[in-house]
Design a protein around this motif. Structure first.
Motif, PDB file in Angstrom:
ATOM      1  N   HIS A  36      -1.807   5.614  -8.818  1.00 38.53           N
ATOM      2  CA  HIS A  36      -0.435   5.148  -8.720  1.00 38.53           C
ATOM      3  C   HIS A  36      -0.249   4.082  -7.643  1.00 38.53           C
ATOM      4  O   HIS A  36       0.708   3.333  -7.684  1.00 38.53           O
ATOM      5  CB  HIS A  36       0.494   6.333  -8.414  1.00 38.53           C
ATOM      6  CG  HIS A  36       0.414   7.409  -9.436  1.00 38.53           C
ATOM      7  ND1 HIS A  36       0.972   7.300 -10.679  1.00 38.53           N
ATOM      8  CD2 HIS A  36      -0.203   8.614  -9.420  1.00 38.53           C
ATOM      9  CE1 HIS A  36       0.738   8.399 -11.379  1.00 38.53           C
ATOM     10  NE2 HIS A  36       0.017   9.211 -10.630  1.00 38.53           N
ATOM     11  N   PHE A  37      -1.145   4.031  -6.669  1.00 36.51           N
ATOM     12  CA  PHE A  37      -0.964   3.106  -5.556  1.00 36.51           C
ATOM     13  C   PHE A  37      -2.216   2.271  -5.301  1.00 36.51           C
ATOM     14  O   PHE A  37      -2.149   1.060  -5.178  1.00 36.51           O
ATOM     15  CB  PHE A  37      -0.586   3.891  -4.292  1.00 36.51           C
ATOM     16  CG  PHE A  37      -0.250   3.030  -3.115  1.00 36.51           C
ATOM     17  CD1 PHE A  37       0.981   2.406  -3.029  1.00 36.51           C
ATOM     18  CD2 PHE A  37      -1.168   2.850  -2.096  1.00 36.51           C
ATOM     19  CE1 PHE A  37       1.302   1.613  -1.946  1.00 36.51           C
ATOM     20  CE2 PHE A  37      -0.860   2.054  -1.005  1.00 36.51           C
ATOM     21  CZ  PHE A  37       0.374   1.430  -0.927  1.00 36.51           C
ATOM     22  N   ASP A  72      -2.554   9.265  -2.983  1.00 37.39           N
ATOM     23  CA  ASP A  72      -2.252   8.190  -3.927  1.00 37.39           C
ATOM     24  C   ASP A  72      -0.931   8.458  -4.649  1.00 37.39           C
ATOM     25  O   ASP A  72      -0.108   7.554  -4.811  1.00 37.39           O
ATOM     26  CB  ASP A  72      -3.390   8.063  -4.943  1.00 37.39           C
ATOM     27  CG  ASP A  72      -3.109   7.003  -5.982  1.00 37.39           C
ATOM     28  OD1 ASP A  72      -3.105   5.815  -5.614  1.00 37.39           O
ATOM     29  OD2 ASP A  72      -2.867   7.375  -7.142  1.00 37.39           O
ATOM     30  N   SER A  73      -0.711   9.686  -5.060  1.00 40.13           N
ATOM     31  CA  SER A  73       0.530  10.030  -5.766  1.00 40.13           C
ATOM     32  C   SER A  73       1.745   9.893  -4.861  1.00 40.13           C
ATOM     33  O   SER A  73       2.790   9.388  -5.276  1.00 40.13           O
ATOM     34  CB  SER A  73       0.460  11.466  -6.297  1.00 40.13           C
ATOM     35  OG  SER A  73      -0.554  11.576  -7.241  1.00 40.13           O
ATOM     36  N   LEU A 120       2.080   7.995  -2.165  1.00 40.78           N
ATOM     37  CA  LEU A 120       2.349   6.586  -1.865  1.00 40.78           C
ATOM     38  C   LEU A 120       2.908   5.852  -3.081  1.00 40.78           C
ATOM     39  O   LEU A 120       3.796   5.016  -2.956  1.00 40.78           O
ATOM     40  CB  LEU A 120       1.071   5.898  -1.379  1.00 40.78           C
ATOM     41  CG  LEU A 120       0.634   6.274   0.028  1.00 40.78           C
ATOM     42  CD1 LEU A 120      -0.774   5.769   0.305  1.00 40.78           C
ATOM     43  CD2 LEU A 120       1.603   5.715   1.054  1.00 40.78           C
ATOM     44  N   GLY A 121       2.408   6.169  -4.248  1.00 35.60           N
ATOM     45  CA  GLY A 121       2.825   5.436  -5.439  1.00 35.60           C
ATOM     46  C   GLY A 121       4.082   5.943  -6.097  1.00 35.60           C
ATOM     47  O   GLY A 121       4.782   5.186  -6.762  1.00 35.60           O
ATOM     48  N   GLN A 122       4.390   7.228  -5.925  1.00 36.46           N
ATOM     49  CA  GLN A 122       5.500   7.799  -6.678  1.00 36.46           C
ATOM     50  C   GLN A 122       6.644   8.354  -5.834  1.00 36.46           C
ATOM     51  O   GLN A 122       7.719   8.573  -6.353  1.00 36.46           O
ATOM     52  CB  GLN A 122       4.978   8.934  -7.573  1.00 36.46           C
ATOM     53  CG  GLN A 122       4.032   8.449  -8.645  1.00 36.46           C
ATOM     54  CD  GLN A 122       3.603   9.579  -9.558  1.00 36.46           C
ATOM     55  OE1 GLN A 122       3.224  10.642  -9.095  1.00 36.46           O
ATOM     56  NE2 GLN A 122       3.677   9.335 -10.846  1.00 36.46           N
ATOM     57  N   GLN A 127       6.054   1.432   0.940  1.00 32.67           N
ATOM     58  CA  GLN A 127       4.862   1.067   0.176  1.00 32.67           C
ATOM     59  C   GLN A 127       4.364  -0.317   0.579  1.00 32.67           C
ATOM     60  O   GLN A 127       3.165  -0.528   0.760  1.00 32.67           O
ATOM     61  CB  GLN A 127       5.176   1.077  -1.321  1.00 32.67           C
ATOM     62  CG  GLN A 127       5.361   2.453  -1.912  1.00 32.67           C
ATOM     63  CD  GLN A 127       5.787   2.394  -3.366  1.00 32.67           C
ATOM     64  OE1 GLN A 127       6.262   1.371  -3.843  1.00 32.67           O
ATOM     65  NE2 GLN A 127       5.617   3.496  -4.061  1.00 32.67           N
ATOM     66  N   HIS A 182       2.879  -0.155   4.078  1.00 34.46           N
ATOM     67  CA  HIS A 182       1.606   0.556   4.053  1.00 34.46           C
ATOM     68  C   HIS A 182       0.526  -0.286   3.395  1.00 34.46           C
ATOM     69  O   HIS A 182      -0.624  -0.293   3.839  1.00 34.46           O
ATOM     70  CB  HIS A 182       1.752   1.887   3.321  1.00 34.46           C
ATOM     71  CG  HIS A 182       0.557   2.763   3.465  1.00 34.46           C
ATOM     72  ND1 HIS A 182       0.347   3.554   4.566  1.00 34.46           N
ATOM     73  CD2 HIS A 182      -0.529   2.947   2.670  1.00 34.46           C
ATOM     74  CE1 HIS A 182      -0.798   4.187   4.442  1.00 34.46           C
ATOM     75  NE2 HIS A 182      -1.345   3.841   3.289  1.00 34.46           N
ATOM     76  N   LYS A 183       0.883  -1.011   2.343  1.00 36.57           N
ATOM     77  CA  LYS A 183      -0.106  -1.863   1.652  1.00 36.57           C
ATOM     78  C   LYS A 183      -0.612  -2.955   2.599  1.00 36.57           C
ATOM     79  O   LYS A 183      -1.811  -3.239   2.652  1.00 36.57           O
ATOM     80  CB  LYS A 183       0.535  -2.480   0.409  1.00 36.57           C
ATOM     81  CG  LYS A 183      -0.385  -3.348  -0.417  1.00 36.57           C
ATOM     82  CD  LYS A 183      -1.473  -2.564  -1.102  1.00 36.57           C
ATOM     83  CE  LYS A 183      -1.058  -2.125  -2.482  1.00 36.57           C
ATOM     84  NZ  LYS A 183      -2.115  -1.414  -3.213  1.00 36.57           N
TER      85      LYS A 183
END
Length: 197
Positions: free
Chosen positions: A53-54, A89-90, A92-94, A101, A104-105
């Motif tokens: 997700h991320f 991952d979940s 951060l992405g959801q 986000q 963080h990216k």
């Protein structure tokens, strides 16, 4: 065959046709996901990479390595053994908002760049630990973003690790139905373990 029998058979055939496709859809939804294969080579790919997700698959491999460097397998499972990298991952992405986000990216890309300069993937496990310690203690302005990414990553890995069911129930003090609250107790009274949340 009279008209009543024709209507009855028609209802059975129609019902069977509808219920067969419905049953198939329900059962396929309950089946386990299988790992996907690379369409050109036919080799299995990372079963988790299709559900990211991320992170990209390459970043996700680094996430797993870093998580296991921070929490390696000892007498307790490693971070990836309890799927901390998938949770991260979940989340951060959801779950986190777009602003977080984006920040963080940016920090994560700085961490990736720093680790690439250190040739982190070629280092021994002991040297990888030392490289992460050196970054955390580094006071240079050039590594500020990478250092922030590492500290946030470390905090999240530890938090998600301690809140997994396996760690909470098997490696921490766990009471499925909490009793009375005792604010002042010695650590020895609870077998030198923290309480599961």
């Amino acid at each position: 065959m009279n008209r009543r029998e024709v209507l009855r058979y028609t209802a059975w055939i129609t019902g069977s046709a509808v219920s067969a496709s419905l049953t198939s859809a329900i059962l396929s939804g309950c089946s386990e996901q299988t790992s996907e294969q690379n369409k050109t080579t036919g080799t299995p790919t990372n079963p988790n990479s299709s559900h990211l997700h991320f992170f990209t698959p390459e970043q996700f491999a680094l996430v797993g390595l870093l998580a296991d460097t921070i929490l390696p397998r000892t007498d307790s499972p490693s971070a990836t053994d309890v799927k901390v990298h998938i949770t991260l991952d979940s989340m951060l992405g959801q779950v986190f908002d777009v602003t977080y986000q984006t920040t963080h990216k940016t920090h994560w890309l700085a961490l990736e760049k720093y680790l690439g300069q250190q040739q982190f993937l070629q280092l021994s496990p002991t040297a990888q630990v030392e490289a992460l310690k050196a970054l955390e203690l580094n006071k240079s302005d050039d590594t500020t973003s990478a250092k922030k990414a590492l500290i946030e990553f470390k905090q999240q890995v530890i938090a998600y690790y301690l809140t997994t069911e396996e760690i909470g129930e098997k490696f921490l003090n766990y009471l499925p139905i909490p009793g009375s609250y005792k604010p002042c107790i010695s650590v020895a009274e609870v077998n030198n373990k923290a309480w599961a949340l």
